[in-house]
Design a protein around this motif. Structure first.
Motif, mmCIF file in Angstrom:
data_model
loop_
_atom_site.group_PDB
_atom_site.id
_atom_site.type_symbol
_atom_site.label_atom_id
_atom_site.label_comp_id
_atom_site.label_asym_id
_atom_site.label_seq_id
_atom_site.Cartn_x
_atom_site.Cartn_y
_atom_site.Cartn_z
ATOM 1 N N PHE A 1 0.758 -0.986 -0.185
ATOM 2 C CA PHE A 1 -0.530 0.293 0.342
ATOM 3 C C PHE A 1 1.446 1.269 -0.129
ATOM 4 O O PHE A 1 0.776 2.024 -0.591
ATOM 5 N N LEU A 2 1.585 1.344 0.578
ATOM 6 C CA LEU A 2 3.189 2.741 0.439
ATOM 7 C C LEU A 2 3.150 2.714 -0.775
ATOM 8 O O LEU A 2 3.545 3.436 -0.935
ATOM 9 N N ASN B 1 2.299 1.072 17.452
ATOM 10 C CA ASN B 1 1.067 1.266 17.162
ATOM 11 C C ASN B 1 -0.224 1.385 16.229
ATOM 12 O O ASN B 1 -0.890 0.574 16.881
ATOM 13 N N VAL B 2 0.012 1.614 14.656
ATOM 14 C CA VAL B 2 -0.640 2.125 14.325
ATOM 15 C C VAL B 2 -0.225 1.587 12.906
ATOM 16 O O VAL B 2 -1.476 0.994 11.584
ATOM 17 N N ALA B 3 0.935 2.107 12.089
ATOM 18 C CA ALA B 3 2.394 1.087 10.942
ATOM 19 C C ALA B 3 1.090 -0.386 10.961
ATOM 20 O O ALA B 3 1.011 -1.179 11.610
ATOM 21 N N GLY B 4 0.859 -0.774 10.068
ATOM 22 C CA GLY B 4 -0.279 -2.221 9.460
ATOM 23 C C GLY B 4 -1.042 -2.392 10.617
ATOM 24 O O GLY B 4 -1.652 -3.251 10.222
ATOM 25 N N ARG B 5 -1.514 -1.623 11.292
ATOM 26 C CA ARG B 5 -3.366 -1.897 11.859
ATOM 27 C C ARG B 5 -4.203 -2.010 10.791
ATOM 28 O O ARG B 5 -4.191 -0.209 10.748
ATOM 29 N N ASP C 1 -5.514 3.525 1.966
ATOM 30 C CA ASP C 1 -4.262 3.833 1.230
ATOM 31 C C ASP C 1 -3.966 2.635 2.231
ATOM 32 O O ASP C 1 -2.658 2.281 1.840
ATOM 33 N N GLY C 2 -4.083 2.745 3.292
ATOM 34 C CA GLY C 2 -3.634 1.253 4.049
ATOM 35 C C GLY C 2 -2.278 2.149 4.793
ATOM 36 O O GLY C 2 -1.535 1.587 5.281
ATOM 37 N N ILE C 3 -1.953 3.508 4.757
ATOM 38 C CA ILE C 3 -1.072 3.784 5.423
ATOM 39 C C ILE C 3 -1.060 5.316 6.013
ATOM 40 O O ILE C 3 -0.159 5.627 6.899
ATOM 41 N N HIS C 4 -1.628 5.727 5.670
ATOM 42 C CA HIS C 4 -2.168 7.426 6.737
ATOM 43 C C HIS C 4 -2.828 7.027 7.541
ATOM 44 O O HIS C 4 -4.252 6.693 7.540
#
Length: 234
Positions: free
Chosen positions: A10-11, A192-196, A203-206
């Motif tokens: 997604f990045l 604790n936010v990235a990848g969740r 978009d899976g990143i913001h």
């Protein structure tokens, strides 16, 4: 770097968006953000915390009032601390463009400077030497403005799309700069936010609004050490 592989694909999808080359929706979003002037009038002798970064600071995909700088302001107000949190995030910002913008942004009172840049460099595969040089130049510019400004550097990590060695060295860049310049470091802004998925927009990143609440806590853990409590009436 746990969970980082979960959103590596997604990045790359969001790269065009964060670089300002996306769809009409992004163009509309950019037009909404463009008029935001970080040189906000500061009243009542409040100390200024300037958040200087990219779309992660700007609050891409959510209302600006839900982004972590606004959440920081809400906590400052709740604690009776006389600070003004200014969101100077710009979607698509790289360390190079940030360096070009910084002198103008610093043309105001600043007491605490939170530097959150580098992620877009990593996504583009920019030379780590160049990224580090630009971040160092920004730290130098802030200190030239005033040696009394407290600087906090936000650490970032990226997936190994550019190779494992590049990703590892990229992650090391931030603690190395923090140590060399004796500035405080937020180890990983998106901890604790990235990848969740539930804490990020499509978009899976913001981060979502809920995700920004966690980002705010990551920032607060370091920021609070620099805050001055109000004096009690005698």
């Amino acid at each position: 770097m746990r969970n980082i592989l979960k959103f590596s694909y997604f990045l790359w999808v969001i790269l065009l968006v964060s670089c300002g080359e996306g769809s009409k929706k992004e163009a509309s979003k950019a037009s909404e953000e463009a008029p935001r002037d970080p040189k906000t009038e500061v009243k009542d002798n409040a100390k200024v915390i300037l958040f200087f970064g990219n779309s992660l600071t700007a609050g891409y995909g959510i209302d600006m009032e839900e982004a972590f700088p606004a959440l920081i302001q809400a906590r400052l107000d709740s604690l009776g601390l006389n600070y003004k949190a200014i969101n100077s995030g710009l979607s698509g910002e790289t360390t190079s463009s940030g360096l070009n913008r910084l002198k103008w942004v610093l043309d105001q009172q600043v007491d605490i400077f939170v530097l959150e840049l580098g992620a877009n460099d990593g996504l583009r595969g920019v030379s780590l030497v160049e990224t580090k040089k630009n971040l160092q130049s920004m730290i130098d510019l802030v200190r030239a403005k005033s040696p009394d400004i407290k600087i906090i550097l936000a650490g970032m990590q990226i997936p190994p799309n550019m190779g494992q060695a590049y990703a590892i060295e990229f992650g090391r860049l931030f603690p190395e700069l923090a140590e060399a310049n004796n500035v405080d470091l937020i180890p990983f802004l998106l901890e604790n936010v990235a990848g969740r998925a539930e804490l990020n927009i499509e978009d899976g990143i913001h981060p979502t609004a809920e995700g920004h609440k966690i980002v705010m806590e990551n920032v607060w853990q370091v920021l609070e050490e620099h805050l001055v409590a109000p004096k009690l009436d005698q």
